[in-house]
Design a protein around this motif. Structure first.
Motif, PDB file in Angstrom:
ATOM      1  N   GLY A  45      -5.868  51.065  27.907  1.00  0.00           N
ATOM      2  CA  GLY A  45      -5.214  52.347  27.672  1.00  0.00           C
ATOM      3  C   GLY A  45      -5.738  53.536  28.433  1.00  0.00           C
ATOM      4  O   GLY A  45      -5.226  54.649  28.295  1.00  0.00           O
ATOM      5  N   PHE A  46      -6.763  53.369  29.261  1.00  0.00           N
ATOM      6  CA  PHE A  46      -7.286  54.485  30.058  1.00  0.00           C
ATOM      7  C   PHE A  46      -6.271  54.888  31.123  1.00  0.00           C
ATOM      8  O   PHE A  46      -5.715  54.013  31.802  1.00  0.00           O
ATOM      9  N   PRO A  47      -6.031  56.205  31.323  1.00  0.00           N
ATOM     10  CA  PRO A  47      -5.285  56.617  32.519  1.00  0.00           C
ATOM     11  C   PRO A  47      -6.061  56.195  33.768  1.00  0.00           C
ATOM     12  O   PRO A  47      -7.298  56.130  33.748  1.00  0.00           O
ATOM     13  N   ALA A  48      -5.347  55.920  34.839  1.00  0.00           N
ATOM     14  CA  ALA A  48      -5.994  55.421  36.054  1.00  0.00           C
ATOM     15  C   ALA A  48      -7.070  56.367  36.555  1.00  0.00           C
ATOM     16  O   ALA A  48      -8.159  55.941  36.961  1.00  0.00           O
TER      17      ALA A  48
ATOM     18  N   THR B 291     -19.106  62.081  26.934  1.00  0.00           N
ATOM     19  CA  THR B 291     -18.002  62.609  27.740  1.00  0.00           C
ATOM     20  C   THR B 291     -16.816  61.657  27.714  1.00  0.00           C
ATOM     21  O   THR B 291     -15.665  62.070  27.526  1.00  0.00           O
ATOM     22  N   MET B 292     -17.092  60.384  27.900  1.00  0.00           N
ATOM     23  CA  MET B 292     -16.026  59.393  27.892  1.00  0.00           C
ATOM     24  C   MET B 292     -15.343  59.349  26.529  1.00  0.00           C
ATOM     25  O   MET B 292     -14.102  59.272  26.434  1.00  0.00           O
ATOM     26  N   TYR B 293     -16.133  59.405  25.469  1.00  0.00           N
ATOM     27  CA  TYR B 293     -15.576  59.350  24.113  1.00  0.00           C
ATOM     28  C   TYR B 293     -14.616  60.521  23.879  1.00  0.00           C
ATOM     29  O   TYR B 293     -13.504  60.333  23.371  1.00  0.00           O
ATOM     30  N   VAL B 294     -15.044  61.736  24.249  1.00  0.00           N
ATOM     31  CA  VAL B 294     -14.197  62.926  24.060  1.00  0.00           C
ATOM     32  C   VAL B 294     -12.931  62.811  24.902  1.00  0.00           C
ATOM     33  O   VAL B 294     -11.827  63.136  24.445  1.00  0.00           O
ATOM     34  N   MET B 295     -13.065  62.326  26.140  1.00  0.00           N
ATOM     35  CA  MET B 295     -11.887  62.203  27.002  1.00  0.00           C
ATOM     36  C   MET B 295     -10.929  61.129  26.493  1.00  0.00           C
ATOM     37  O   MET B 295      -9.712  61.259  26.647  1.00  0.00           O
ATOM     38  N   CYS B 296     -11.469  60.081  25.907  1.00  0.00           N
ATOM     39  CA  CYS B 296     -10.601  59.065  25.300  1.00  0.00           C
ATOM     40  C   CYS B 296      -9.785  59.692  24.162  1.00  0.00           C
ATOM     41  O   CYS B 296      -8.601  59.369  23.992  1.00  0.00           O
ATOM     42  N   LYS B 297     -10.416  60.585  23.388  1.00  0.00           N
ATOM     43  CA  LYS B 297      -9.697  61.274  22.328  1.00  0.00           C
ATOM     44  C   LYS B 297      -8.626  62.190  22.926  1.00  0.00           C
ATOM     45  O   LYS B 297      -7.493  62.269  22.429  1.00  0.00           O
ATOM     46  N   TYR B 298      -8.990  62.894  24.010  1.00  0.00           N
ATOM     47  CA  TYR B 298      -8.054  63.833  24.642  1.00  0.00           C
ATOM     48  C   TYR B 298      -6.837  63.101  25.199  1.00  0.00           C
ATOM     49  O   TYR B 298      -5.697  63.552  25.052  1.00  0.00           O
ATOM     50  N   TYR B 299      -7.079  61.983  25.871  1.00  0.00           N
ATOM     51  CA  TYR B 299      -5.981  61.225  26.470  1.00  0.00           C
ATOM     52  C   TYR B 299      -5.364  60.228  25.489  1.00  0.00           C
ATOM     53  O   TYR B 299      -4.522  59.422  25.873  1.00  0.00           O
ATOM     54  N   LYS B 300      -5.801  60.314  24.220  1.00  0.00           N
ATOM     55  CA  LYS B 300      -5.253  59.466  23.160  1.00  0.00           C
ATOM     56  C   LYS B 300      -5.392  57.969  23.477  1.00  0.00           C
ATOM     57  O   LYS B 300      -4.477  57.172  23.237  1.00  0.00           O
ATOM     58  N   VAL B 301      -6.552  57.638  24.062  1.00  0.00           N
ATOM     59  CA  VAL B 301      -6.874  56.226  24.265  1.00  0.00           C
ATOM     60  C   VAL B 301      -7.283  55.666  22.907  1.00  0.00           C
ATOM     61  O   VAL B 301      -8.197  56.174  22.273  1.00  0.00           O
ATOM     62  N   LYS B 302      -6.598  54.655  22.455  1.00  0.00           N
ATOM     63  CA  LYS B 302      -6.862  54.106  21.132  1.00  0.00           C
ATOM     64  C   LYS B 302      -7.450  52.706  21.250  1.00  0.00           C
ATOM     65  O   LYS B 302      -7.267  52.032  22.266  1.00  0.00           O
ATOM     66  N   PRO B 303      -8.170  52.286  20.226  1.00  0.00           N
ATOM     67  CA  PRO B 303      -8.604  50.886  20.220  1.00  0.00           C
ATOM     68  C   PRO B 303      -7.372  49.982  20.259  1.00  0.00           C
ATOM     69  O   PRO B 303      -6.291  50.369  19.804  1.00  0.00           O
ATOM     70  N   LEU B 304      -7.524  48.819  20.823  1.00  0.00           N
ATOM     71  CA  LEU B 304      -6.406  47.889  20.861  1.00  0.00           C
ATOM     72  C   LEU B 304      -6.000  47.505  19.434  1.00  0.00           C
ATOM     73  O   LEU B 304      -6.845  47.398  18.534  1.00  0.00           O
TER      74      LEU B 304
END
Length: 452
Positions: free
Chosen positions: A134-137, A198-211
């Protein structure tokens, strides 16, 4: 004003005007900046030397061959098998594959000594895994790039030896290499934590969710189907581990050829990885990986390779001119003469080396500028060993990610097939946070393991 500041300003002005105003590709802007620079510095007669030094730089070819190898690896089943195992283990965590990238790439970078090379070696596994989860490229490219470049800060990376040699010469018989290595690990812990947060916050920002539970592969089934895939990263790790563990063995027997041997490993590993991947894949993959078909896959990937390679090469052109002009020494002496207090120095020096890192390799900065940084910081109360320990951090780690050079970012972008604009915009956030932590560390506001 120092003429060296004018040279730097012209390079940035030409690159920014070309990219922002004229909307030209960044590699064209860097080439234009090089042409203007050799004219205003009067070094046009040395153009052949600048070009030759750039095209014989091993890291340039490392980037090219790894992006090509990534295109070939994507056609094999072994990468999918490896990604399935990663997702089976970390899929329940938000940004789980990113944790693998941060920890694994940091460690691998310390062995390879090459930020772009490390992005390429580990990125072919971690970037597809991040995108699939789910990460943006552009975020996947930056997580890998900013993790890999930390390898320059962690023993036994080569830049560390250069920095300690400067410290030992300035303060003979005062510090031991063991003390220095412990300090470097103490510094690195904070930067690893910063990357993870940083990665954790950005995952929240880009709405990357656990599978979702149904999307997470069974670990048992993944290992049963793809257990052979585990051997692929081992084939990447072993050459670096061997050359790092037995560096004195190779140095004694190869002499000056030891460096060439180390550089050649990065160049040969991509082909070796592809061969191993094909060997570990099923029959269908083997049928699809004939010489003719592989040539076609490579041809398809050239569109990604050429812009990245051209940008890095033209950045080397500019770097070679600035090295010839000894710009670091002149500017360093200028800063030392300003007699600034500790806070101002701790704010200014990491910013200054970040700007230099846009064009000048981190190892070059450490060699020429390291002694000046240590001496002026020590004069204002910064522990000399801490100042020396931060050299790989503010020079080496920043060099691979600060535009317009940022070879680590471009390599990750090529593997992730990410767009330039969002990648660089996201990259600036990582850079600012790295800079802020550098200032905090130099000021002594956080405890550092190993600081005496």
């Amino acid at each position: 004003m120092l003429i060296e500041f004018i040279y730097l300003g012209v390079v940035f002005l030409v690159a920014i005007m070309g990219f922002v105003v004229l909307k030209r590709p960044l590699y064209e802007c860097m080439l234009a900046a090089f042409v203007v620079l050799v004219i205003i510095t009067g070094t046009w007669k040395q153009t052949g030397t600048f070009v030759w030094d750039a095209i014989t730089e091993p890291s340039l070819y490392v980037i090219i061959v790894f992006i090509i190898s990534a295109a070939l690896l994507s056609r094999t089943t072994v990468i999918d098998d490896f990604i399935a195992i990663i997702l089976a283990v970390f899929g329940r965590l938000t940004g789980g594959a990113g944790y693998v990238a941060i920890i694994g790439s940091t460690y691998m970078g310390s062995l390879s000594g090459s930020g772009p090379g490390n992005v390429a070696t580990t990125g072919v596994f971690t970037i597809p895994a991040m995108k699939k989860s789910g990460f943006p490229a552009h975020l996947a490219a930056n997580v890998e790039a900013h993790s890999s470049t930390m390898g320059n800060m962690i023993p036994p990376a080569g830049m560390i030896a250069i920095a300690f040699a400067i410290l030992d010469k300035m303060y003979p018989n005062t510090y031991t290499i063991s003390q220095y290595w412990l300090l470097l690990w103490g510094i690195a812990i904070w930067f690893i934590i910063q990357r993870i947060l940083t990665m954790y916050v950005m995952c929240k920002y880009y709405k990357v969710k656990p599978l979702r539970k149904e999307e997470i592969p069974s670990l048992k089934q993944s290992l049963k189907n793809g257990w052979k895939a585990i051997f692929l990263p081992i084939t990447v790790f072993l050459p670096f581990w061997i050359t790092s563990k037995f560096d004195s063995f190779f140095a004694e027997r190869l002499g000056e050829g030891a460096k060439a041997f180390s550089d050649s490993i990065l160049l040969f590993i991509p082909a070796f990885i592809v061969l191993v991947a094909v060997a570990l894949s099923g029959r269908e993959t083997k049928r699809n990986m004939t010489m003719k078909k592989m040539y076609g896959y490579i041809a398809e990937s050239i569109g990604k390779v050429v812009p990245t390679a051209a940008l890095v090469m033209f950045a080397y052109f500019v770097s070679n001119v600035l090295e010839t002009m000894k710009i670091e020494v002149a500017i360093g002496e200028f800063i030392a003469g300003l007699h600034m207090n500790k806070l101002v120095l701790c704010l200014l020096l990491p910013l200054f080396t970040a700007i230099l890192g846009m064009l000048i390799p981190g190892s070059t900065q450490v060699k020429i500028f390291g002694g000046i940084i240590i001496s002026i910081l020590a004069a204002e109360g910064v522990d000399p060993m801490l100042a020396c320990g931060m050299l790989p951090c503010i020079c080496g780690a920043m060099h691979g990610v600060t535009p317009p050079y940022c070879a680590c970012v471009y390599t990750g972008m090529g593997i992730a097939d990410a767009e330039l604009k969002p990648t660089l915009q996201n990259c600036m956030i990582w850079i600012l946070l790295h800079y802020a932590l550098s200032v905090i560390t130099l000021m002594g506001w956080i405890p550092i393991i190993g600081l005496v």
